[in-house]
Motif scaffolding. Structure first.
Motif, short mmCIF file in Angstrom:
data_model
loop_
_atom_site.label_atom_id
_atom_site.label_comp_id
_atom_site.label_asym_id
_atom_site.label_seq_id
_atom_site.Cartn_x
_atom_site.Cartn_y
_atom_site.Cartn_z
N ILE A 102 0.81 -3.73 -10.47
CA ILE A 102 -0.11 -3.22 -9.45
C ILE A 102 -0.41 -4.28 -8.40
N THR A 103 -0.39 -5.56 -8.79
CA THR A 103 -0.71 -6.62 -7.83
C THR A 103 0.29 -6.66 -6.69
N VAL A 104 1.57 -6.71 -7.02
CA VAL A 104 2.57 -6.80 -5.96
C VAL A 104 2.66 -5.49 -5.18
N ALA A 105 2.44 -4.36 -5.84
CA ALA A 105 2.48 -3.08 -5.13
C ALA A 105 1.39 -3.01 -4.06
N LEU A 106 0.24 -3.63 -4.32
CA LEU A 106 -0.85 -3.63 -3.34
C LEU A 106 -0.43 -4.24 -2.01
N ILE A 107 0.41 -5.25 -2.06
CA ILE A 107 0.80 -5.97 -0.85
C ILE A 107 1.52 -5.06 0.14
N SER A 108 2.26 -4.10 -0.37
CA SER A 108 3.13 -3.28 0.47
C SER A 108 2.38 -2.54 1.57
N GLY A 109 1.10 -2.24 1.35
CA GLY A 109 0.34 -1.50 2.35
C GLY A 109 0.20 -2.22 3.68
N ALA A 110 0.34 -3.53 3.67
CA ALA A 110 0.17 -4.31 4.90
C ALA A 110 1.39 -4.26 5.80
N ILE A 111 2.54 -3.84 5.26
CA ILE A 111 3.79 -3.88 6.04
C ILE A 111 4.39 -2.49 6.16
N ALA A 112 3.56 -1.48 6.06
CA ALA A 112 4.03 -0.09 6.15
C ALA A 112 4.69 0.18 7.48
N TYR A 303 -7.91 -5.23 14.66
CA TYR A 303 -7.73 -4.91 16.07
C TYR A 303 -8.25 -6.03 16.97
N LYS A 304 -9.36 -6.64 16.56
CA LYS A 304 -9.94 -7.72 17.35
C LYS A 304 -9.13 -9.01 17.21
N LEU A 305 -8.60 -9.25 15.99
CA LEU A 305 -7.86 -10.48 15.75
C LEU A 305 -6.37 -10.33 16.05
N GLY A 306 -5.90 -9.09 16.19
CA GLY A 306 -4.54 -8.87 16.64
C GLY A 306 -3.46 -8.93 15.59
N PHE A 307 -3.78 -8.66 14.33
CA PHE A 307 -2.73 -8.58 13.31
C PHE A 307 -2.70 -7.16 12.74
N ASP A 308 -1.51 -6.71 12.40
CA ASP A 308 -1.31 -5.32 11.98
C ASP A 308 -1.24 -5.23 10.46
N ASP A 309 -2.39 -5.16 9.84
CA ASP A 309 -2.50 -4.88 8.40
C ASP A 309 -2.56 -3.36 8.26
N SER A 310 -1.40 -2.74 8.15
CA SER A 310 -1.26 -1.29 8.35
C SER A 310 -2.29 -0.47 7.59
#
Length: 444
Positions: A102-112, A303-310
């Motif tokens: 589950i830990t590594v699967a959680l990461i995937s949401g940031a690069i959708a 949005y304010k910091l400009g990184f796309d954590d999907s």
């Protein structure tokens, strides 16, 4: 060997935790666009296969045993788990595997919506080996942050009952690193097409996560008394967090949303994970409410910091993981070693230990994940092409579509029934179709 109630309890909890990863797949899959939903779910499902193999061969060995520089144990101490055959140790080994999954699967949401599936498949076993297993050893296996470790003996043992440091902070930091390495999706923050395509999936996923979390937190309970406290805290914290999130939405002039309630539940579950056995139910309510409000505010920072954590892995898991871990230093009940939270008669020693442990987990995870990520970027590449991203990852990477309306049910046999040129033409036409008007815009 007689099967005891304790054995059964651990096996049931392991099954509950394993269910959390398909639950996460629904949660993440519903939050993505329809044309990338299968890819998002596949990233969770393939994590099960990859991590299970790693755990059996060498991962479990690295998380406990004779330490190397107090960072990890030998991966070859019992390669393939032959030494565990005929013992009850296999029950605990299986339980531990579900946490790594589950830990590594959680990461995937940031690069959708933009990551190569092939690169993800290579990243998963490397990250579990180089980040998750060492952190598990440092916190739970007698390593650096434990009572006998260099840091633990100096500032006090880190308290992390079920994975605030090892699971959620690690996943959140890794998600941030990969989001920065991959860059933003095309149209991020501008294109209204980047919105959840199936909110009922999100609600279903949150429900499965909450259900499985009772096993996640309760599987390591020492006795019935502790198990009861953990169960109540795992109920109370996410309930309060959901209310905290919805109230924050309302105060900010927005309406209460379904996605807000689901996200609030997850925030509360994350925050109570490290503290579930160490705070009373009122403390769980406080931790839950604060995490819901804090995460509701944090998800908009991208949005304010400009990184796309999907899908807001950073805003949920990193923020709530840090909050729950540090709050033990304030609300922790008196422990056997004499330490307690500041509000329960303790001095600052427990709070100091928690803060130091958070810093170590963040720094270690960030450095190692960056090395892995940059190496894969230089060799395999992380981003799909602009054309593949526009077409949708389901078709461009998997030759599948999630939904078929009036198409004769071609679905999964789609790639087999048309040649490549025709497939691309049809897929391009579908990708150009406007999104249904009933899709709801995610409220940040």
């Amino acid at each position: 060997m007689e099967l005891t109630a304790g054995h059964v309890w651990t096996m049931v909890c392991a099954g509950l935790v394993l269910l959390m990863t398909p639950g996460l797949a629904f949660f993440y899959g519903g939050l993505t666009r329809a044309k990338a939903s299968l890819n998002m779910m596949m990233m969770s499902f393939v994590s099960i296969g990859l991590v299970a193999v790693v755990w059996v061969l060498w991962g479990y060995n690295m998380s406990g045993g004779e330490g190397i520089l107090q960072l990890f144990a030998s991966p070859f101490a019992d390669f393939g788990l032959y030494g565990a055959l005929g013992t009850e140790d296999l029950i605990g080994i299986g339980f531990g595997a579900t946490f790594a999954i589950i830990t590594v699967a959680l990461i995937s949401g940031a690069i959708a919506d933009r990551a190569k599936f092939s690169t993800w498949v290579v990243f998963v076993p490397i990250w579990v080996t180089a980040v998750y297993c060492p952190l598990a050893f440092m916190v739970w296996g007698g390593g650096l942050l434990s009572a006998d470790g260099f840091i633990g003996s100096a500032v006090g043992e880190a308290i992390d009952f079920a994975g605030g440091l090892v699971v959620h902070i690690a996943a959140g930091v890794a998600a941030l690193v990969l989001a920065l390495l991959l860059g933003k999706r095309k149209g991020f923050g501008v294109d209204p097409g980047h919105r959840p395509h199936n909110i009922p999936f999100v609600m279903l996923g949150a429900a499965l996560l909450w259900f499985g979390w009772f096993g996640f937190n309760g599987g390591a309970a020492a006795d019935a008394t502790q198990a009861g406290l953990i169960w109540v805290n795992t109920l109370a914290a996410p309930a309060a967090a959901m209310l905290g999130w919805l109230l924050t939405e309302r105060v900010r002039g927005k309406r209460a949303t379904s996605i807000g309630s689901a996200s609030g539940i997850v925030a509360g579950l994350v925050a109570i994970t490290p503290a579930c056995a160490y705070v009373d139910p009122v403390g769980a309510l406080i931790i839950g409410f604060l995490s819901g409000a804090a995460c509701a505010l944090a998800v908009g920072l991208k949005y304010k910091l400009g990184f796309d954590d999907s899908l807001d892995v950073v805003g949920l898991h990193l923020v709530a993981g840090i909050l729950g871990t540090v709050m033990i230093g304030l609300l922790g009940l008196p422990m056997e070693d004499g330490r307690a939270g500041l509000f329960y008669g303790g001095d600052a020693s427990l709070l100091m230990a928690q803060v130091v442990a958070v810093v170590v987990a963040v720094v270690y995870t960030a450095i190692v994940t960056f090395i892995i990520g940059i190496a894969l970027k230089a060799t395999m590449g992380w981003r799909v092409t602009a054309e593949e991203e526009e077409l949708g990852l389901d078709q461009s990477l998997h030759s599948e579509i999630a939904y078929e309306f009036g198409g004769g049910g071609m679905g999964t046999s789609y790639a087999e029934t048309v040649d490549t040129g025709e497939q691309q033409q049809i897929a391009g036409a579908r990708a150009a179709e406007p999104a249904p008007e009933t899709e709801a815009v995610r409220v940040q």
